[in-house]
Design an enzyme around this catalytic site. Structure first.
Site, PDB file in Angstrom:
ATOM      1  N   SER A 146       0.842  -1.192   0.000  1.00  0.00           N
ATOM      2  CA  SER A 146       0.000   0.000   0.000  1.00  0.00           C
ATOM      3  C   SER A 146       0.877   1.242   0.000  1.00  0.00           C
ATOM      4  CB  SER A 146      -0.904   0.026   1.237  1.00  0.00           C
ATOM      5  OG  SER A 146      -1.596   1.267   1.336  1.00  0.00           O
ATOM      6  N   TYR A 160      -2.024  -0.088  10.200  1.00  0.00           N
ATOM      7  CA  TYR A 160      -2.126  -0.688   8.862  1.00  0.00           C
ATOM      8  C   TYR A 160      -0.914  -0.320   8.014  1.00  0.00           C
ATOM      9  CZ  TYR A 160      -3.742  -1.175   4.016  1.00  0.00           C
ATOM     10  OH  TYR A 160      -3.837  -1.481   2.690  1.00  0.00           O
TER      11      TYR A 160
END
Length: 251
Positions: A146, A160
């Site tokens: 990501s 995250y």
């Protein structure tokens, strides 16, 4: 259609995973569509693949559980009739939205278990089966990282972002370790992408609110991320390993 090999896509019932499964089947891969709980979603992906003339199967399994991972690879090989020669490590969760100091340990551990331990277990099992050092045929691993790994996601998903930074480190280190064993390991790092992830995390307006921060002026699509994955699964990227390919519209 000539089958290129067997591909396992973890977290393949929706979003990026589903788009990868469909694109891979179109490119000739027999696809194992893994899901943790969304059986209906996985079956819809399989139905779409079969309607287009491809081959796919839906397989349950929690990637953070070692026994599930081993059974998942065994089932993919048994049902699809060949060794798993490609893995897309896509399964992941964002966890609770908000400040890091408000995060409870249960949510923290679950995010790490799925995003980091799960990715490692799946990659380890793939190497055990693919490595020419172990008698395997070689293969391909594509991890889904990501853009958050570089941006940090302060005030939203720091935990995250940290797990995705771990995925980047896994990609680089493992790529170097198995490069001489017939395995290429790469990653794709999506930015803001139109999937159900944001709404599922309680932030349905996040993409619209963040659009101005994207130089290209829009969020990406799951299909655009899948195209990047497919390049890494193709012979066109034959000299590429250890790369983290950004797909984020310049953000």
């Amino acid at each position: 259609m000539t089958v290129r090999g067997t591909l396992l896509v973890t977290g393949g019932s929706k979003g990026i995973g589903a788009a990868v499964a469909r694109a891979a089947a179109e490119a000739g891969w027999a696809v194992a569509v893994n899901y943790a709980s969304d059986e209906d979603g996985a079956l819809k992906v399989v139905a779409a693949v079969e309607a287009a003339g491809g081959t796919a199967v839906a397989l349950p399994g929690d990637v953070s559980v070692e026994g599930d991972v081993v059974r998942l690879f065994d089932a993919a090989e048994a049902v699809l009739g060949g060794p798993v020669t490609a893995l897309v490590n896509n399964a992941g969760i964002v966890g609770a939205h908000g400040r890091f100091d408000d995060l409870d340990s249960v949510a923290l551990r679950r995010t790490v278990d799925v995003n980091v331990v799960g990715a490692m277990l799946c990659a380890r099992e793939a190497v055990r089966r693919m490595s020419t050092r172990r008698g395997g045929p070689g293969g391909l691993i594509v991890n889904i990282s990501s853009r958050a790994a570089q941006l940090g996601s302060a005030g939203e998903w720091v935990h995250y972002a940290a797990t995705k930074a771990a995925v980047d480190a896994l990609t680089l280190g493992l790529a170097h370790e198995v490069a001489a064993e017939g395995i290429r390991v790469n990653a794709v790092a999506p930015g803001l992408i139109e999937t159900g992830l944001h709404a599922g995390a309680g932030q349905p307006n996040r993409l619209a609110e963040k659009a101005n921060s994207i130089p290209m002026g829009r969020a990406g699509t799951a299909e655009e991320v899948a195209e990047a994955v497919m390049w890494l699964l193709s012979d066109a990227s034959a000299f590429t390993t250890g790369a983290v390919l950004p797909v984020h519209g310049g953000r």
